[in-house]
Design a protein around this motif. Structure first.
Motif, short mmCIF file in Angstrom:
data_model
loop_
_atom_site.label_atom_id
_atom_site.label_comp_id
_atom_site.label_asym_id
_atom_site.label_seq_id
_atom_site.Cartn_x
_atom_site.Cartn_y
_atom_site.Cartn_z
N VAL A 1 0.84 -1.19 0.00
CA VAL A 1 0.00 0.00 0.00
C VAL A 1 0.88 1.24 0.00
CG1 VAL A 1 -1.72 1.33 1.29
CG2 VAL A 1 -1.91 -1.17 1.16
N CYS A 2 0.54 2.18 -0.87
CA CYS A 2 1.24 3.47 -0.92
C CYS A 2 0.39 4.53 -0.23
CB CYS A 2 1.48 3.87 -2.38
SG CYS A 2 2.35 5.45 -2.57
N ASN A 3 1.01 5.24 0.69
CA ASN A 3 0.34 6.31 1.41
C ASN A 3 0.58 7.64 0.69
OD1 ASN A 3 -0.65 8.21 3.19
ND2 ASN A 3 0.28 7.31 5.01
N SER A 4 -0.37 8.00 -0.17
CA SER A 4 -0.32 9.30 -0.85
C SER A 4 -1.35 10.26 -0.28
CB SER A 4 -0.57 9.13 -2.36
OG SER A 4 0.46 8.39 -2.98
N ASP A 5 -1.75 10.00 0.98
CA ASP A 5 -2.71 10.89 1.64
C ASP A 5 -1.93 12.04 2.28
OD1 ASP A 5 -5.52 11.33 2.43
OD2 ASP A 5 -4.68 11.24 4.44
N HIS B 1 -9.26 6.64 -3.97
CA HIS B 1 -9.41 8.06 -3.69
C HIS B 1 -9.89 8.28 -2.26
CE1 HIS B 1 -11.36 12.12 -4.11
NE2 HIS B 1 -10.22 12.32 -4.70
N GLY B 2 -9.14 9.07 -1.49
CA GLY B 2 -9.51 9.37 -0.12
C GLY B 2 -10.58 10.45 -0.06
N TYR B 3 -10.83 10.94 1.16
CA TYR B 3 -11.93 11.89 1.35
C TYR B 3 -11.49 13.15 2.09
CZ TYR B 3 -14.55 7.87 -0.20
OH TYR B 3 -14.99 6.81 -0.94
N GLY B 4 -10.19 13.40 2.15
CA GLY B 4 -9.71 14.65 2.70
C GLY B 4 -9.49 14.66 4.20
N ALA B 5 -9.59 13.51 4.86
CA ALA B 5 -9.40 13.46 6.32
C ALA B 5 -7.91 13.32 6.65
CB ALA B 5 -10.17 12.30 6.92
N TYR B 6 -7.39 14.24 7.44
CA TYR B 6 -5.98 14.20 7.82
C TYR B 6 -5.63 12.90 8.53
CZ TYR B 6 -1.73 15.50 10.44
OH TYR B 6 -0.46 15.53 10.98
N ILE B 7 -6.55 12.38 9.32
CA ILE B 7 -6.27 11.18 10.11
C ILE B 7 -5.98 9.98 9.22
CG2 ILE B 7 -8.68 10.40 10.31
CD1 ILE B 7 -5.93 10.31 13.05
N CYS B 8 -6.45 10.00 7.98
CA CYS B 8 -6.22 8.86 7.08
C CYS B 8 -4.78 8.81 6.58
CB CYS B 8 -7.19 8.88 5.91
SG CYS B 8 -8.87 8.40 6.41
N GLY B 9 -3.97 9.80 6.94
CA GLY B 9 -2.55 9.69 6.69
C GLY B 9 -1.87 8.74 7.68
N GLU B 10 -2.54 8.43 8.79
CA GLU B 10 -2.06 7.41 9.71
C GLU B 10 -2.32 6.06 9.08
OE1 GLU B 10 -1.62 4.58 12.79
OE2 GLU B 10 -3.52 4.92 11.75
N GLU B 11 -1.31 5.18 9.06
CA GLU B 11 -1.37 4.01 8.20
C GLU B 11 -2.54 3.07 8.48
OE1 GLU B 11 2.37 2.04 8.54
OE2 GLU B 11 1.96 1.21 10.52
N THR B 12 -2.90 2.88 9.74
CA THR B 12 -4.00 1.95 10.01
C THR B 12 -5.36 2.59 9.74
OG1 THR B 12 -4.04 2.50 12.39
CG2 THR B 12 -2.63 0.67 11.70
N ALA B 13 -5.48 3.90 9.94
CA ALA B 13 -6.71 4.60 9.56
C ALA B 13 -6.88 4.54 8.04
CB ALA B 13 -6.69 6.04 10.05
N LEU B 14 -5.77 4.64 7.32
CA LEU B 14 -5.80 4.51 5.86
C LEU B 14 -6.33 3.14 5.45
CD1 LEU B 14 -2.90 5.59 3.51
CD2 LEU B 14 -3.86 3.31 3.32
N LEU B 15 -5.87 2.09 6.13
CA LEU B 15 -6.35 0.74 5.81
C LEU B 15 -7.84 0.62 6.08
CD1 LEU B 15 -3.46 -1.47 7.28
CD2 LEU B 15 -3.78 -0.72 4.92
N GLU B 16 -8.30 1.19 7.20
CA GLU B 16 -9.72 1.16 7.50
C GLU B 16 -10.52 1.84 6.39
OE1 GLU B 16 -11.46 0.16 10.91
OE2 GLU B 16 -9.87 -1.20 10.24
N LYS C 1 -15.01 3.76 8.56
CA LYS C 1 -14.61 5.07 9.04
C LYS C 1 -13.10 5.08 9.28
CE LYS C 1 -15.71 8.47 12.64
NZ LYS C 1 -16.54 8.75 13.85
N GLY C 2 -12.44 6.11 8.80
CA GLY C 2 -10.98 6.18 8.91
C GLY C 2 -10.53 6.53 10.31
N GLN C 3 -10.40 5.53 11.16
CA GLN C 3 -9.88 5.73 12.50
C GLN C 3 -8.74 4.75 12.75
OE1 GLN C 3 -13.37 5.42 15.13
NE2 GLN C 3 -13.33 7.64 15.33
N PRO C 4 -7.72 5.18 13.49
CA PRO C 4 -6.56 4.31 13.73
C PRO C 4 -6.93 3.05 14.50
CG PRO C 4 -6.05 6.60 14.24
CD PRO C 4 -7.52 6.54 14.03
#
Length: 442
Positions: free
Chosen positions: A85-89, A170-185, A191-194
């Protein structure tokens, strides 16, 4: 173009043309030769990982963790699905390098992820792209189609028997989704939560399967490491800091933009490349690694080199490489108010210390800035940050606390002046003269 300069470039070489992002131009620049060499020469998975280890490529997303070591955590003998997985958030304020890699050099990311998939035995990858850069998401989709049509993605790549496909999410603009496990969620449609760790993604990641997550710039660097060799890549930087790094320089400089330089380049040189201080003013402070990194006073920053170790010794972090430059017209209380508001707004609310603490931090700094500060407010801020740090599932609480601690530590006189005199130490007309970040609006 936001990529304005480079010293010994790798990621930004040959990106001057309008069609540099296209597959044809990438191939002319030796693109996909690293993947081809691996698949046609019989190089083993362990050999690729060892080459990345030798390069001392450290994660370019913020943490700076050694990439080769991270890849070695993946269970290569695991019989089921595995993911890359690439984190481009890219949501860290001050950071705008990854979107330019995807805009001008997307095939480097695709090739790097395919090589990672080979090295770790993963047949599928996802690139999670920040929700507010839709046109770049569309461009990356076009690059994926080019790569599939040319046989660089899909089944039996280059007739080697290696299967790897890659998809953009495509993400939804939430800063928290830059955290890797929130991104996976978020990729899983939740919901993008760690998540709590352990388990770590290498053992329980996307859809409960082993997963490795790296940053955009990290993956884009991999083809260059394979082509030039890990030892030579390391020599392009400095010990423990291999290769080049893209720095997003913004604030009170004459030429804000992205600059690729070898790790270990003096900050003074990077500042010179960005055109120097706007208006010839004095450097007051600098945030060297994105808004969550502690601020460094100007004189200290001028003695730093741009690498993980030097910035750490200065009391901050290289982070994502977002260099926010502030001159003498900046009110540091107003700057911290703005940063604290961001983290207050972006807390996902899952952890009580962060949900409640970020609100307290913003409200207290806000009242100091607006002439309602109290004598014990600085002690209160110190107490709140202490009760946030280390008490949350992810690092957002720490990210909100570290700027508060560092701003008060290095610019305490300004905060004390606000509290005692009900106004800024830096006059409003001087702030307006700066006409840049965090200037007065009233």
């Amino acid at each position: 173009m936001a990529i304005l300069g480079a010293i010994n470039p790798m990621l930004t070489v040959g990106l001057d043309g309008d069609n540099a992002w296209r597959l044809a131009d990438y191939v002319k620049r030796d693109g996909y030769s690293a993947l081809r060499r691996i698949l046609e020469s019989g190089i083993g998975q362990g050999d690729v990982i060892n080459e990345v280890k030798k390069s001392v490529l450290r994660g370019r997303g913020g943490a700076g963790f050694p990439t080769g070591l991270k890849w070695s955590f993946m269970p290569r003998a695991f019989p089921g699905d595995k993911y890359v997985v690439c984190n481009s958030d890219e949501g860290e304020p001050g950071t705008f390098k990854d979107r330019d890699i995807l805009r001008y050099n997307p095939h480097a990311v695709i090739e790097g992820m395919a090589i990672a998939g080979f090295a770790m035995g993963a047949a599928r990858g996802y690139n999670y792209i920040h929700g507010e850069i839709w046109e770049i998401y569309e461009r990356f989709e076009e690059a994926l189609e080019e790569a599939r049509a040319a046989g660089f993605l899909g089944r039996n790549i280059l007739g080697s028997g290696f299967d790897f496909d890659l998809f953009a999410h495509h993400g939804y603009g939430a800063y928290i989704c830059g955290e890797e496990t929130a991104l996976l969620e978020s990729i899983e449609g939740k919901k993008g939560q760690p998540r709590f760790k352990p388990p770590f993604p290498a053992s329980f990641g996307l859809y409960g399967k082993p997963t490795t997550i790296n940053n955009t710039e990290t993956f884009a660097s991999v083809p260059y490491i394979i082509n030039m060799g890990g030892d030579q890549y390391l020599e392009a930087g400095k010990p423990n800091n291999g290769g080049t790094k893209l720095f997003s320089v913004s604030g009170h400089v004459n030429r804000p933009g992205n600059y690729e330089v070898p790790l270990g380049t003096p900050f003074a040189k990077l500042l010179e490349m960005a055109g120097g201080m706007r208006g010839g003013r004095r450097l007051k402070g600098c945030i060297p690694g994105g808004s969550s990194a502690p601020v460094v006073p100007g004189p200290t920053m001028m003695d730093c080199t741009m690498d993980y170790d030097s910035i750490s010794k200065a009391g901050s972090m290289l982070g994502s490489g977002a260099v926010i430059v502030m001159d003498e017209t900046t009110c540091m209380v107003k700057a911290l108010e703005r940063l604290s508001y961001f983290y207050y707004e972006e807390s996902c609310g899952q952890c009580t210390p962060c949900r409640e603490g970020t609100s307290w931090l913003y409200k207290v700094v806000h009242r100091i800035e607006h002439g309602k500060g109290r004598a014990d407010d600085l002690d209160l801020l110190a107490s709140v940050t202490t009760n946030i740090m280390g008490r949350t599932i992810c690092a957002l609480g720490d990210a909100a606390s570290m700027p508060v601690q560092s701003f008060i530590k290095h610019f305490r006189d300004e905060f004390a002046y606000h509290i005692e005199n009900r106004k800024c130490l830096v006059p409003v007309d001087v702030q307006r003269a700066g006409s840049g970040f965090f200037t007065a609006t009233a």
